[in-house]
Design a protein around this motif. Structure first.
Motif, PDB file in Angstrom:
ATOM      1  N   ASN A 262      49.119  37.585  31.070  1.00 30.69           N
ATOM      2  CA  ASN A 262      48.895  38.442  32.479  1.00 30.69           C
ATOM      3  C   ASN A 262      49.621  37.718  33.281  1.00 30.69           C
ATOM      4  O   ASN A 262      50.747  37.804  33.963  1.00 30.69           O
ATOM      5  N   ALA A 266      53.373  39.485  34.845  1.00 34.39           N
ATOM      6  CA  ALA A 266      53.128  39.100  36.695  1.00 34.39           C
ATOM      7  C   ALA A 266      54.221  38.318  36.977  1.00 34.39           C
ATOM      8  O   ALA A 266      54.856  38.735  37.823  1.00 34.39           O
ATOM      9  N   ASP A 303      50.436  31.241  37.709  1.00 36.59           N
ATOM     10  CA  ASP A 303      51.962  31.626  37.077  1.00 36.59           C
ATOM     11  C   ASP A 303      52.577  31.919  38.816  1.00 36.59           C
ATOM     12  O   ASP A 303      51.705  32.054  39.962  1.00 36.59           O
ATOM     13  N   ILE A 306      53.672  37.680  40.760  1.00 39.94           N
ATOM     14  CA  ILE A 306      53.434  39.002  41.551  1.00 39.94           C
ATOM     15  C   ILE A 306      52.299  39.103  42.944  1.00 39.94           C
ATOM     16  O   ILE A 306      52.333  38.692  43.691  1.00 39.94           O
ATOM     17  N   GLY A 307      51.474  38.405  41.773  1.00 36.51           N
ATOM     18  CA  GLY A 307      49.621  37.833  42.692  1.00 36.51           C
ATOM     19  C   GLY A 307      49.286  39.552  43.435  1.00 36.51           C
ATOM     20  O   GLY A 307      49.501  40.502  42.265  1.00 36.51           O
ATOM     21  N   PHE A 321      39.899  47.852  33.329  1.00 33.58           N
ATOM     22  CA  PHE A 321      40.808  48.438  34.708  1.00 33.58           C
ATOM     23  C   PHE A 321      41.683  47.483  34.718  1.00 33.58           C
ATOM     24  O   PHE A 321      42.006  46.601  34.675  1.00 33.58           O
ATOM     25  N   GLY A 333      41.891  42.611  29.027  1.00 32.25           N
ATOM     26  CA  GLY A 333      42.178  41.277  28.817  1.00 32.25           C
ATOM     27  C   GLY A 333      41.485  40.090  29.572  1.00 32.25           C
ATOM     28  O   GLY A 333      40.317  38.950  28.670  1.00 32.25           O
ATOM     29  N   PHE A 360      44.260  30.969  37.818  1.00 32.70           N
ATOM     30  CA  PHE A 360      43.353  30.990  37.081  1.00 32.70           C
ATOM     31  C   PHE A 360      42.180  29.817  36.524  1.00 32.70           C
ATOM     32  O   PHE A 360      42.721  29.139  36.373  1.00 32.70           O
TER      33      PHE A 360
HETATM   34  N1  ATP Z   1      48.006  36.653  36.977  1.00 30.62           N
HETATM   35  C1  ATP Z   1      48.076  37.970  36.863  1.00 30.62           C
HETATM   36  N2  ATP Z   1      48.956  38.252  38.313  1.00 30.62           N
HETATM   37  C2  ATP Z   1      49.138  39.582  39.008  1.00 30.62           C
HETATM   38  N3  ATP Z   1      47.527  40.108  38.422  1.00 30.62           N
HETATM   39  C3  ATP Z   1      46.812  39.760  37.313  1.00 30.62           C
HETATM   40  C4  ATP Z   1      47.260  39.013  36.816  1.00 30.62           C
HETATM   41  N4  ATP Z   1      45.878  38.849  35.585  1.00 30.62           N
HETATM   42  C5  ATP Z   1      45.216  40.070  36.028  1.00 30.62           C
HETATM   43  N5  ATP Z   1      46.318  40.666  37.670  1.00 30.62           N
HETATM   44  C6  ATP Z   1      45.911  42.388  37.027  1.00 30.62           C
HETATM   45  O1  ATP Z   1      44.357  42.782  36.617  1.00 30.62           O
HETATM   46  C7  ATP Z   1      44.373  43.786  36.066  1.00 30.62           C
HETATM   47  C8  ATP Z   1      42.908  43.700  35.107  1.00 30.62           C
HETATM   48  O2  ATP Z   1      43.651  42.356  33.935  1.00 30.62           O
HETATM   49  P1  ATP Z   1      44.367  42.366  32.657  1.00 30.62           P
HETATM   50  O3  ATP Z   1      43.882  41.261  31.857  1.00 30.62           O
HETATM   51  O4  ATP Z   1      42.206  42.372  32.300  1.00 30.62           O
HETATM   52  O5  ATP Z   1      44.407  43.956  31.843  1.00 30.62           O
HETATM   53  P2  ATP Z   1      45.997  44.090  31.295  1.00 30.62           P
HETATM   54  O6  ATP Z   1      46.295  43.044  31.391  1.00 30.62           O
HETATM   55  O7  ATP Z   1      46.096  44.847  32.863  1.00 30.62           O
HETATM   56  O8  ATP Z   1      45.152  44.789  30.193  1.00 30.62           O
HETATM   57  P3  ATP Z   1      45.260  44.144  28.670  1.00 30.62           P
HETATM   58  O9  ATP Z   1      44.873  42.641  28.926  1.00 30.62           O
HETATM   59  O10 ATP Z   1      44.238  44.544  28.224  1.00 30.62           O
HETATM   60  O11 ATP Z   1      47.167  44.035  27.570  1.00 30.62           O
HETATM   61  C9  ATP Z   1      45.912  43.368  35.608  1.00 30.62           C
HETATM   62  O12 ATP Z   1      46.447  44.863  35.484  1.00 30.62           O
HETATM   63  C10 ATP Z   1      46.387  42.983  36.838  1.00 30.62           C
HETATM   64  O13 ATP Z   1      46.587  44.061  37.896  1.00 30.62           O
END
Ligand code: ATP
Ligand code: MG
Length: 373
Positions: A262, A266, A303, A306-307, A321, A333, A360
């Motif tokens: 993630n 980002a 990280d 983008i936040g 989601f 994830g 996180f």
């Molecule tokens: N470090 C981060 N910075 C910005 N946005 C994040 C970050 N981690 C998670 N997110 C946001 O949370 C959402 C959900 O994260 P998650 O890891 O559950 O799913 P994903 O990354 O979209 O898909 P997957 O992990 O299943 O490949 C992301 O789509 C993103 O919008």
């Protein structure tokens, strides 16, 4: 004599009192106000008192004050003002216009009480309620995922078994064999998804051992470094004498990979990825909903990407989601990370700011057995 006794009464009152003239300038503050503020009457008179207003509340406060004056309406507002010890306290200010018997407007008289402790309790209650709501929601989603995963697993066993049979009965190199291979491959991918759902639901049995999170983090970084674009700088910090935790190493690795992926996503135009590990003793007051006070290892993945908006943050742990384009993310994830951490008796704290990045913090309890080693 009348003036003296009015002043005496005001000074003895258990609330703060202010009086202003028709020109909006303050002409009197009682003793409790001056003591609260730690300032002299001359300093507070006129609009001197506005000096102590919290910068975030100043504009709203002065606007409300002026508007009530112009309309001659009662005034009621909450704002933060600096106390004698330099701290800002929330107060509730209620005031009424002073109108003489012949109808002349003389100004305002207001009473002010310190509601800071009440505000804090309210805020704490709201946070607790939010946490309870969130864990109930995750619990419900967890059982749904578990039910779904269980049924799918059974169906997939049938699908896979039958495609194996078709393959066994088909001619080598024939179209039928190829179709059977396709079914097999798809059912394998579906099985992977089912395993992910099981991780979300925490119904997966844990393979417990004493885990050194330092080597988990280091190993994961080695593994993932080749997948990170050159523009991402990786920093790794580990406290000396890091406590071991007790848990399922495979699950913890999976959780970390998800967080790091993630963070990478980002930062499409590069940035800094920080992974750090430290020990922390968490007291009763600081402990997260449902967890116990004690010794924790805190794993931080941050990280400079983008936040997230508050809306995204409120849904980020929900299964499926995702804000990523179709085919890019399944949205599992963080749900997996949540399930894994919760299953280990820990919790996740997240801070994020749009354009600045996300942090996180994963709290994992140090097992009794682990501490003795
Ligand atoms: N470090 C981060 N910075 C910005 N946005 C994040 C970050 N981690 C998670 N997110 C946001 O949370 C959402 C959900 O994260 P998650 O890891 O559950 O799913 P994903 O990354 O979209 O898909 P997957 O992990 O299943 O490949 C992301 O789509 C993103 O919008
Ligand atoms: Mg992800």
């Amino acid at each position: 004599m009348e003036r003296v006794s009015a002043r005496l009464m005001a000074d003895l009152a258990p609330v703060m009192i202010w009086v202003s003239g028709a020109d909006k300038q303050c002409i009197f503050f009682n003793r409790p106000w001056l003591e609260f503020r730690g300032r002299r009457m001359e300093e507070e008179l006129g609009d001197g008192w506005t000096e102590g207003l919290h910068p975030e509340d100043k504009e709203m406060c002065i606007q409300t004050y002026n508007r009530s004056f112009d309309e001659r309406l009662p005034l009621r507002m909450e704002y933060r003002i600096r106390r004698h010890d330099g701290t800002y306290r929330w107060v509730l200010d209620s005031a009424k216009p002073i109108i003489t018997e012949d109808g002349t407007f003389m100004g305002y008289i207001g009473t002010v009480i310190d509601i800071d402790d009440m505000k804090r309790t309210e805020e704490l209650n709201r946070k607790l309620q939010e946490q309870v709501f969130h864990s109930q929601k995750m619990e419900a989603i967890g059982s749904m995922a578990a039910g779904l995963a269980h049924d799918l697993k059974n169906l997939l066993t049938v699908i896979k078994g039958n495609s194996d049979l078709i393959k066994a009965h088909s001619e080598k190199g024939s179209k039928t064999e190829r179709y059977a291979d396709n079914i097999n491959e798809a059912s394998m991918r579906a099985s992977e998804l089912v395993n992910k759902l099981l991780l979300v639901s925490r119904r997966q049995p844990m393979n417990r051992s004493t885990v050194d999170l330092g080597s988990v983090a280091y190993g994961t970084l080695q593994l993932i470094e080749s997948l990170l674009p050159a523009g991402i700088e990786v920093r790794y910090e580990k406290e000396e004498g890091l406590w071991p935790v007790e848990g399922d190493q495979g699950m913890l690795e999976q959780m970390l990979v998800n967080l790091v992926t993630n963070a990478r996503d980002a930062m499409p135009s590069g940035g800094t990825l920080l992974i750090s590990l430290r020990n922390e003793v968490v007291s009763e007051a600081a402990v997260n909903n449902g967890a116990s006070p004690g010794c924790y290892v805190v794993l931080t993945v941050s990280d400079s990407g983008i936040g997230m908006t508050p809306e995204v943050m409120s849904r980020m742990f929900d299964p499926f989601f995702t804000t990523k384009p179709e085919g890019k993310g399944t949205g599992l994830g963080l749900s997996i990370a949540y399930g894994v951490v919760k299953g280990h008796g820990g919790w996740i704290e997240v801070k994020s700011e749009i354009g600045k990045g996300s942090v996180f913090n994963i709290y994992l309890p140090v097992g009794q057995k682990a501490l003795q080693i």
